[in-house]
Design a protein around this motif. Structure first.
Motif, PDB file in Angstrom:
ATOM      1  N   LYS A 140      -4.661 -25.478  23.601  1.00  0.00           N
ATOM      2  CA  LYS A 140      -4.889 -26.589  24.526  1.00  0.00           C
ATOM      3  C   LYS A 140      -3.783 -26.632  25.563  1.00  0.00           C
ATOM      4  O   LYS A 140      -4.009 -27.006  26.703  1.00  0.00           O
ATOM      5  CB  LYS A 140      -4.932 -27.899  23.742  1.00  0.00           C
ATOM      6  CG  LYS A 140      -5.545 -29.034  24.525  1.00  0.00           C
ATOM      7  CD  LYS A 140      -5.752 -30.241  23.654  1.00  0.00           C
ATOM      8  CE  LYS A 140      -5.008 -31.375  24.347  1.00  0.00           C
ATOM      9  NZ  LYS A 140      -4.908 -32.576  23.577  1.00  0.00           N
ATOM     10  N   LYS A 145      -5.441 -22.801  32.615  1.00  0.00           N
ATOM     11  CA  LYS A 145      -6.561 -23.522  32.032  1.00  0.00           C
ATOM     12  C   LYS A 145      -7.883 -22.801  32.222  1.00  0.00           C
ATOM     13  O   LYS A 145      -8.888 -23.188  31.641  1.00  0.00           O
ATOM     14  CB  LYS A 145      -6.649 -24.933  32.649  1.00  0.00           C
ATOM     15  CG  LYS A 145      -5.425 -25.773  32.442  1.00  0.00           C
ATOM     16  CD  LYS A 145      -5.235 -26.198  30.997  1.00  0.00           C
ATOM     17  CE  LYS A 145      -4.004 -27.066  30.857  1.00  0.00           C
ATOM     18  NZ  LYS A 145      -3.619 -27.327  29.476  1.00  0.00           N
ATOM     19  N   LYS A 174     -16.205 -26.209  18.371  1.00  0.00           N
ATOM     20  CA  LYS A 174     -17.310 -25.964  19.304  1.00  0.00           C
ATOM     21  C   LYS A 174     -17.312 -27.004  20.410  1.00  0.00           C
ATOM     22  O   LYS A 174     -17.569 -26.701  21.571  1.00  0.00           O
ATOM     23  CB  LYS A 174     -18.641 -26.013  18.551  1.00  0.00           C
ATOM     24  CG  LYS A 174     -19.834 -25.787  19.463  1.00  0.00           C
ATOM     25  CD  LYS A 174     -20.993 -25.153  18.740  1.00  0.00           C
ATOM     26  CE  LYS A 174     -21.880 -26.205  18.134  1.00  0.00           C
ATOM     27  NZ  LYS A 174     -23.233 -25.694  17.890  1.00  0.00           N
ATOM     28  N   LYS A 175     -16.993 -28.235  20.026  1.00  0.00           N
ATOM     29  CA  LYS A 175     -16.999 -29.313  21.013  1.00  0.00           C
ATOM     30  C   LYS A 175     -15.992 -29.034  22.107  1.00  0.00           C
ATOM     31  O   LYS A 175     -16.225 -29.350  23.264  1.00  0.00           O
ATOM     32  CB  LYS A 175     -16.664 -30.621  20.304  1.00  0.00           C
ATOM     33  CG  LYS A 175     -16.972 -31.855  21.083  1.00  0.00           C
ATOM     34  CD  LYS A 175     -16.840 -33.068  20.190  1.00  0.00           C
ATOM     35  CE  LYS A 175     -16.666 -34.300  21.034  1.00  0.00           C
ATOM     36  NZ  LYS A 175     -16.293 -35.466  20.254  1.00  0.00           N
ATOM     37  N   ASN A 176     -14.874 -28.433  21.720  1.00  0.00           N
ATOM     38  CA  ASN A 176     -13.844 -28.152  22.708  1.00  0.00           C
ATOM     39  C   ASN A 176     -13.947 -26.743  23.264  1.00  0.00           C
ATOM     40  O   ASN A 176     -12.998 -26.250  23.859  1.00  0.00           O
ATOM     41  CB  ASN A 176     -12.460 -28.351  22.077  1.00  0.00           C
ATOM     42  CG  ASN A 176     -12.171 -29.808  21.830  1.00  0.00           C
ATOM     43  OD1 ASN A 176     -11.884 -30.544  22.756  1.00  0.00           O
ATOM     44  ND2 ASN A 176     -12.272 -30.245  20.590  1.00  0.00           N
ATOM     45  N   SER A 177     -15.110 -26.131  23.045  1.00  0.00           N
ATOM     46  CA  SER A 177     -15.431 -24.774  23.494  1.00  0.00           C
ATOM     47  C   SER A 177     -14.337 -23.776  23.148  1.00  0.00           C
ATOM     48  O   SER A 177     -13.789 -23.084  24.008  1.00  0.00           O
ATOM     49  CB  SER A 177     -15.779 -24.733  24.977  1.00  0.00           C
ATOM     50  OG  SER A 177     -14.661 -24.796  25.793  1.00  0.00           O
ATOM     51  N   ASN A 205     -21.365 -20.529  19.253  1.00  0.00           N
ATOM     52  CA  ASN A 205     -22.118 -20.978  20.409  1.00  0.00           C
ATOM     53  C   ASN A 205     -22.459 -19.754  21.223  1.00  0.00           C
ATOM     54  O   ASN A 205     -21.597 -19.168  21.866  1.00  0.00           O
ATOM     55  CB  ASN A 205     -21.257 -21.958  21.211  1.00  0.00           C
ATOM     56  CG  ASN A 205     -22.040 -22.574  22.348  1.00  0.00           C
ATOM     57  OD1 ASN A 205     -23.238 -22.373  22.459  1.00  0.00           O
ATOM     58  ND2 ASN A 205     -21.361 -23.326  23.182  1.00  0.00           N
ATOM     59  N   ASN A 206     -23.732 -19.357  21.175  1.00  0.00           N
ATOM     60  CA  ASN A 206     -24.121 -18.187  21.955  1.00  0.00           C
ATOM     61  C   ASN A 206     -23.448 -16.916  21.494  1.00  0.00           C
ATOM     62  O   ASN A 206     -23.037 -16.106  22.320  1.00  0.00           O
ATOM     63  CB  ASN A 206     -23.753 -18.383  23.432  1.00  0.00           C
ATOM     64  CG  ASN A 206     -24.957 -18.794  24.220  1.00  0.00           C
ATOM     65  OD1 ASN A 206     -26.013 -19.006  23.654  1.00  0.00           O
ATOM     66  ND2 ASN A 206     -24.779 -18.912  25.510  1.00  0.00           N
TER      67      ASN A 206
END
Lengths: 441, 176
Positions: A140, A145, A174-177, A205-206
């Motif tokens: 993070k 970024k 996943k939520k935060n990719s 994801n994908n």
């Protein structure tokens, strides 16, 4: 002067070939080779690698120990990531020991990453959840970024968290990719595999997240990983690196162009490939030029590029060089003639121009080209080098005879030409001798 | 506010769709088969079948940079009654926020969407807070029914650009 010519030759040759001629830079050139050879899909990524340094890593079922196999795999991954995109960053943390500890925050400095792997202590128990969370935090706070976030976990010891907790963690990732790759090795029990599968499924994801199960055996951990999506990155990017490394690992054989394995000698393979293409271009241009003698002004520029091109014939394989030499001899004459005609036509030629001419004339020389070839292939081709040297001697006399027959080179020419060419003519002969001596020294 | 029709654009305001810098748009926790452009791009948003949907849970974090500085006047969010957003927080000029730092600073505005809003009624924003907007972060905290997936069918940002505002403003005043 010999040094100046040689260094000028080398620097221009090196620039064109973009291969550092000193053999100590093997890694750099191999990186460059791979950069050229592999497909250039570069995903900009920041990666955190979570290493397991728990007690379970002392086991020797992976050779030499689980920990060492893991370290090798980590080194390989770091190399692949930093290669596939120069702006990629990689960081490392340990999950066991006294607690989760970040060894190095995401950086693109490969040396720093490899250095931190030294002196790691084995002990404690792996804390998967905490490790992933700390990795997420480290990502993070990455500097760029725009980088995609990825965590690679080496899960060697047992996993004490239950499936639900891991799934929650996966969803949060996943939520935060954040993508996640898991290498399941070491301790094997059904529950562990199932938990890790659930974790990766929750994050996935994908198809950006993967899990690999590596059973103990004779195959090294790194080798097994090379063929997995962890390296190939969804089939793009690192595939070139993976393919090259896999070929090396499997003891890659011929079937490559020029009969040279790019992994054993990437410098040579690259030089061969580049020189083949340039030779083709050069021959077309040479054919064009031979037909058109009137526009010498343009030819000057052309011959410059072709002289540089000829210096790249350095890389041609031994078998092809013979044919090339015959061609080169004829073309050399034409080139030399024009270069000399140029200097004669233009009395206002500055010293620098003449110096350039000289270096160009130097590049005309098959001998100097061969000298270059020898110095480049120093390490790999001692045997053929010997053969080259014999050819060199034979050629030298041949070329000297040619030079003598050309107008303007003959020292006995009238003073008008001598004024312009006096530097050139004797120097050429002397230079030949000098270069040959340099080679033999 | 009551005199405005459901989809009328307030006087002097333009649809800021043209000023969105698409290269920098990010949407966290979106379902990749129902991504953000579905709700915003011309043509996509008119299609009732194309929604922006959330993925892992019901929250969505949308980051929209603009190509120039804008003033934001009002916003229209259309969605289904059940899964449409309810609490929406707007942050201006904060780059690359994550779900973890939405609570770190106060939002420029907090909207609670009513079913009328979800039918297309624009929500007027605290204009003074949106005078100098380079980028907008929209945090959809929950939805109407509390379901696991939040769906947004259409999203329109209305406002003016800073450069052109003066000219228009001057003209209008002169007319009066």
């Amino acid at each position: 002067i010999y040094d100046r010519i040689k260094s000028k030759q080398l620097s221009s040759g090196a620039r064109k070939l973009q291969i550092p001629l000193s053999s100590s830079k093997y890694n750099h050139s191999s990186d460059f080779t791979r950069f050229l050879l592999q497909s250039s899909t570069m995903v900009l990524e920041a990666t955190m690698i979570c290493i397991d340094n728990s007690e379970w890593m002392r086991n020797g079922d992976y050779s030499p120990t689980r920990f060492q196999a893991q370290a090798d795999a980590v080194n390989l991954i770091c190399g692949a990531k930093t290669q596939s995109n120069p702006e990629n960053t990689v960081g490392v943390l340990t999950m066991a020991g006294k607690g989760v500890r970040v060894l190095v925050t995401p950086t693109s400095d490969l040396g720093k990453i490899l250095a931190c792997m030294h002196g790691l202590e084995i002990g404690g128990e792996m804390n998967l959840a905490a490790g992933i969370q700390v990795a997420q935090l480290a990502l993070k706070h990455r500097q760029n970024k725009k980088q995609q976030q990825r965590i690679i976990v080496f899960a060697g010891g047992p996993v004490k968290y239950d499936k639900k907790v891991l799934e929650m963690i996966g969803k949060k990732l996943k939520k935060n990719s954040v993508a996640l790759d898991v290498v399941n090795f070491g301790e094997e029990d059904e529950a562990k595999a199932e938990k890790l599968e659930a974790l990766v499924a929750a994050v996935n994801n994908n198809d950006s997240s993967h899990i690999v199960h590596v059973p103990a055996g004779s195959n090294a951990l790194s080798d097994v990983l090379l063929s997995t999506p962890i390296f190939t990155g969804d089939g793009e990017g690192g595939s070139g690196f993976a393919a090259a490394a896999a070929a090396a690992a499997a003891g890659g054989v011929s079937g490559f162009d020029f009969g040279v394995d790019p992994n054993l000698d990437p410098e040579l393979a690259l030089a061969l490939r580049v020189s083949m293409e340039e030779e083709r271009a050069r021959q077309e241009a040479a054919a064009k030029k031979a037909a058109d003698d009137s526009s010498k002004q343009d030819k000057e520029g052309e011959s410059t590029s072709q002289d540089a091109t000829m210096s790249e014939n350095v890389g041609t394989s031994a078998s092809e060089s013979e044919n090339k030499k015959d061609d080169l001899m004829d073309d050399e004459n034409a080139l030399l003639q024009q270069a000399l005609a140029m200097s004669m036509d233009d009395p206002a030629a500055t010293v620098t121009t003449r110096d350039t001419d000289m270096s160009e004339a130097a590049t005309d020389d098959q001998d100097l080209a061969l000298a270059l070839q020898l110095s480049v292939q120093e390490g790999a081709k001692d045997q053929s080098g010997q053969a080259e040297m014999d050819k060199l001697l034979a050629d030298q006399s041949f070329v000297s005879s040619i030079l003598a027959s050309l107008p303007g080179v003959d020292p006995n020419d009238p003073s008008a030409e001598q004024k312009k060419d006096e530097d050139k003519a004797p120097k050429e002969d002397d230079k030949l001798q000098g270069v040959v001596h340099l080679i033999f020294e | 506010m009551s005199t405005e029709s459901t989809s009328a654009i307030v006087r002097n305001q333009v649809d800021l769709l043209d000023f969105i810098d698409w290269t920098g748009v990010e949407c966290l926790n979106q379902n990749t088969s129902h991504p953000f452009p579905n709700a915003v791009k011309q043509g996509y948003r008119e299609d009732e079948g194309l929604n922006l949907e959330s993925d892992a849970d019901e929250q969505l974090l949308i980051y929209i940079p603009f190509t120039q500085v804008i003033k934001l006047h009002s916003i229209v969010i259309k969605g289904p009654e059940e899964e449409g957003p309810q609490t929406v927080k707007l942050y201006t000029n904060k780059e690359h926020m994550g779900f973890s730092n939405v609570s770190d600073f106060p939002p420029s505005d907090t909207l609670v969407l009513s079913p009328e809003n979800l039918k297309g009624k624009p929500v007027i924003l605290k204009y003074v807070k949106f005078q100098n907007v380079r980028s907008l972060t929209i945090f959809i905290e929950d939805n109407q029914s509390g379901s696991d997936i939040t769906k947004v069918q259409k999203m329109i940002l209305q406002g003016t650009t800073v450069e052109t505002t003066d000219m228009k403003g001057l003209k209008k005043i002169e007319d009066h």
